[in-house]
Motif scaffolding. Structure first.
Motif, PDB file in Angstrom:
ATOM      1  N   LYS A  63       0.568  -0.944  -0.031  1.00  0.00           N
ATOM      2  CA  LYS A  63      -0.186  -0.105  -0.294  1.00  0.00           C
ATOM      3  C   LYS A  63       0.953   1.331   0.303  1.00  0.00           C
ATOM      4  O   LYS A  63       0.578   2.281  -0.907  1.00  0.00           O
ATOM      5  CB  LYS A  63      -1.356   0.182   0.931  1.00  0.00           C
ATOM      6  N   LEU A  64       1.908   1.405   0.997  1.00  0.00           N
ATOM      7  CA  LEU A  64       2.911   2.621   0.954  1.00  0.00           C
ATOM      8  C   LEU A  64       2.967   2.252  -0.493  1.00  0.00           C
ATOM      9  O   LEU A  64       4.177   3.341  -0.829  1.00  0.00           O
ATOM     10  CB  LEU A  64       4.088   2.282   2.374  1.00  0.00           C
ATOM     11  N   ALA A  65       3.849   1.431  -1.244  1.00  0.00           N
ATOM     12  CA  ALA A  65       4.391   1.925  -2.097  1.00  0.00           C
ATOM     13  C   ALA A  65       3.717   2.007  -3.830  1.00  0.00           C
ATOM     14  O   ALA A  65       4.109   2.665  -4.518  1.00  0.00           O
ATOM     15  CB  ALA A  65       5.259   0.198  -2.726  1.00  0.00           C
ATOM     16  N   ASN A  66       2.394   2.019  -3.064  1.00  0.00           N
ATOM     17  CA  ASN A  66       1.487   2.150  -4.569  1.00  0.00           C
ATOM     18  C   ASN A  66       0.279   3.876  -4.130  1.00  0.00           C
ATOM     19  O   ASN A  66      -0.136   3.991  -4.929  1.00  0.00           O
ATOM     20  CB  ASN A  66       0.236   1.923  -4.867  1.00  0.00           C
ATOM     21  N   LEU A  67       1.225   4.176  -2.971  1.00  0.00           N
ATOM     22  CA  LEU A  67       0.246   5.726  -2.117  1.00  0.00           C
ATOM     23  C   LEU A  67       1.026   6.430  -3.468  1.00  0.00           C
ATOM     24  O   LEU A  67       2.128   7.616  -3.620  1.00  0.00           O
ATOM     25  CB  LEU A  67       1.122   5.457  -0.789  1.00  0.00           C
ATOM     26  N   ASN A  68       0.031   7.849  -3.249  1.00  0.00           N
ATOM     27  CA  ASN A  68       0.790   8.591  -3.840  1.00  0.00           C
ATOM     28  C   ASN A  68       0.378   9.905  -3.477  1.00  0.00           C
ATOM     29  O   ASN A  68      -0.438  10.196  -3.087  1.00  0.00           O
ATOM     30  CB  ASN A  68      -0.669   9.296  -4.997  1.00  0.00           C
TER      31      ASN A  68
END
Length: 93
Positions: A63-68
């Motif tokens: 989720k953190l990696a995909n967080l914009n």
């Protein structure tokens, strides 16, 4: 390997347990199976806890990696609270 012995005392408030144990043909086998089951349950729980932690950590990392972060408000685009806003908040509380 010979048998090993352990002696236990059963308090009077566990009289129902004592009565039940007295009705069994092999108290030692019964107690050993209960304890082995408890040991195995603790091992399963420990393994399950570790697996769950790894899964949650992985989900958080994904989720953190995909967080914009580009869409998050910054101090430059956050609107100031007006006196009307403060009055409204005060009247609610």
């Amino acid at each position: 390997m010979g048998n090993r012995r352990i002696s236990i005392s059963i308090r009077t408030d566990f009289n129902d347990v004592y009565t039940y144990l007295q009705s069994l043909d092999n108290v030692s086998l019964y107690v050993c199976k209960l304890i082995r089951g408890d040991i195995q349950q603790k091992k399963r729980t420990s393994t399950d806890d570790e697996s769950l932690k790894r899964l949650v950590d992985s989900l958080i990392d994904n989720k953190l990696a995909n967080l914009n972060l580009d869409n998050l408000p910054t101090s430059s685009n956050v609107k100031e609270i007006t006196e009307d806003d403060k009055d409204l908040i005060s009247s609610i509380f």
